[in-house]
Design a protein around this motif. Structure first.
Motif, PDB file in Angstrom:
ATOM      1  N   CYS A  91       0.810  -1.216   0.000  1.00 50.45           N
ATOM      2  CA  CYS A  91       0.000   0.000   0.000  1.00 50.45           C
ATOM      3  C   CYS A  91       0.844   1.266   0.000  1.00 50.45           C
ATOM      4  N   LYS A 147      -0.066   7.240  -2.548  1.00 48.45           N
ATOM      5  CA  LYS A 147      -0.803   8.014  -1.543  1.00 48.45           C
ATOM      6  C   LYS A 147      -0.877   9.500  -1.851  1.00 48.45           C
ATOM      7  N   CYS A 188      -6.332   1.706   1.761  1.00 49.61           N
ATOM      8  CA  CYS A 188      -5.753   0.554   1.084  1.00 49.61           C
ATOM      9  C   CYS A 188      -5.835  -0.648   2.005  1.00 49.61           C
ATOM     10  N   ASN A 189      -6.421  -1.740   1.518  1.00 52.50           N
ATOM     11  CA  ASN A 189      -6.546  -2.952   2.309  1.00 52.50           C
ATOM     12  C   ASN A 189      -6.528  -4.155   1.372  1.00 52.50           C
ATOM     13  N   TRP A 190      -5.374  -4.784   1.250  1.00 49.59           N
ATOM     14  CA  TRP A 190      -5.212  -5.948   0.374  1.00 49.59           C
ATOM     15  C   TRP A 190      -4.818  -7.160   1.217  1.00 49.59           C
ATOM     16  N   THR A 228      -8.444  -0.692  -2.846  1.00 46.95           N
ATOM     17  CA  THR A 228      -7.905   0.640  -2.612  1.00 46.95           C
ATOM     18  C   THR A 228      -8.963   1.628  -3.059  1.00 46.95           C
TER      19      THR A 228
END
Length: 142
Positions: A27, A61, A83-85, A94
């Motif tokens: 991220c 970002k 963002c979270n993967w 994202t």
């Protein structure tokens, strides 16, 4: 018996922390999304038209850069970035809000990049284009 359980718990916790760190590190980097087809959707999510063109979207970002058709460029400054993967570039999401400039015209946009079942899609929505969405499916996402 108790020692084995504790050792297994510690090892499992360490593995989860490493996996979480890898997703978080992803991220913080610039991601590049390449697609060969652009879908234009209506307010119900149905495809109104499709255009065969290469699109390259790079984001981090701080900024977003989009090039379509090899020459049409849009640039934007990121306002918010989530963002979270779970699995980098395969499963996760994202969401970016940005003020994006398209040839002198500013648009307040939300860009959602989502990975599901191994496929990554990017959906672009702008306040100034109500009821319309632009969607790309990644040929390559890194």
């Amino acid at each position: 018996m108790k020692t084995k359980f504790n050792l297994k718990t510690i090892i499992l916790s360490a593995l989860l922390m490493v996996a979480g760190s890898a997703a978080f590190a992803q991220c913080d980097k610039t991601a590049t999304f390449t697609a060969s087809t652009t879908n234009y959707l209506n307010d119900k999510g149905a495809v109104e038209r499709t255009k065969d063109e290469e699109s390259v979207v790079s984001f981090n970002k701080k900024e977003v850069n989009i090039t379509t058709g090899g020459s049409h460029e849009l640039t934007g400054t990121v306002k918010t970035y989530t963002c979270n993967w779970a699995t980098p570039y395969k499963t996760g999401k994202t969401v970016i809000t940005t003020l994006i400039t398209d040839g002198g015209r500013d648009m307040n946009a939300t860009i959602t990049v989502e990975g599901k079942d191994g496929k990554v899609t990017l959906t672009f929505e702008a306040v100034e284009m109500p009821g319309k969405k632009i969607q790309l499916q990644a040929d390559k996402f890194e």
